[in-house]
Design an enzyme around this catalytic site. Sequence first.
Site, mmCIF file in Angstrom:
data_model
loop_
_atom_site.group_PDB
_atom_site.id
_atom_site.type_symbol
_atom_site.label_atom_id
_atom_site.label_comp_id
_atom_site.label_asym_id
_atom_site.label_seq_id
_atom_site.Cartn_x
_atom_site.Cartn_y
_atom_site.Cartn_z
ATOM 1 C CB CYS A 190 -0.917 0.025 1.221
ATOM 2 S SG CYS A 190 -2.135 -1.314 1.243
ATOM 3 C CB CYS A 239 -3.396 1.597 3.905
ATOM 4 S SG CYS A 239 -3.754 -0.150 3.712
#
Length: 268
Positions: A153, A204
């Site tokens: 991510c 993330c």
Amino acid sequence: MSLVESTAPRTYGRVPSYGPDYCSICYTDALRDADVVQLLCGHAFHLDCTRKLLEHKFVSHRLTFHFLLCPLCKAPIENPALDPVLAPLKALRDDVRRKAKTRLIFEGLDKSTDIVSPSGRFYNKPAEFAMEHYAYYMCFKCKQPYFGGAAQCEGAVWDHDVKAEELICPACVGPEQVQTCSKHGTDYIAFKCRYCCSYAVYFCFSTTHFCEMCHSNNAVVTTAPPHLCPTGPLGKHLPGGCPLGGKHAPNGVEHAFGCAMCANLSSF
């Protein structure tokens, strides 16, 4: 020009006999024009260039340690003359590696094919696998490394143009979020999904916790207005009430529950 060796003194001929004509770090000045440091791997560079390489450290916010390797052969940079600069960097690397390996075991990924298979890229190297699989960042406030989510991510982080001062570990995000475990620190604090009443399984952008479905549709949930509790993934209303008991911050706000390692929360 003097030679700073990493082994017992030896006799050398002309400078080109132990390295290229020019320093492979600066590529501007000949090795003979300044003090040279020879690493354990045998390659030699300008002493000042090598120090600057180490002092410059990270090329991005993510804590990676490729700069601790020889620019030519990727063997560890080693020389007593560099120890004052190397020592704190090695300590930081070892701390991040320890945390990453512990998380790998906690999530059961230490049995990944890449680690246990002889043909795997990281065969018998779980720490190296963990360092590539996870992303760690330096907290702007406490200056300690913290878990910032899966490395896959990471690209999205730069899409958000994150600044260093926005990188804050869970223990420093604010009084309402200060939750730490006396045994495991802040690395295993369990969070709810920011956008629904579910436990988070992803972290993330170094800032945001997601459940599985909200993570897969992050472009939708991050641009939509927060939904009121009780709500499921993607804003779906839950007629049966909040599965988390409603004891959490409003959706759209980060919320921590406590140490997942101690509570053994499999969803974390």
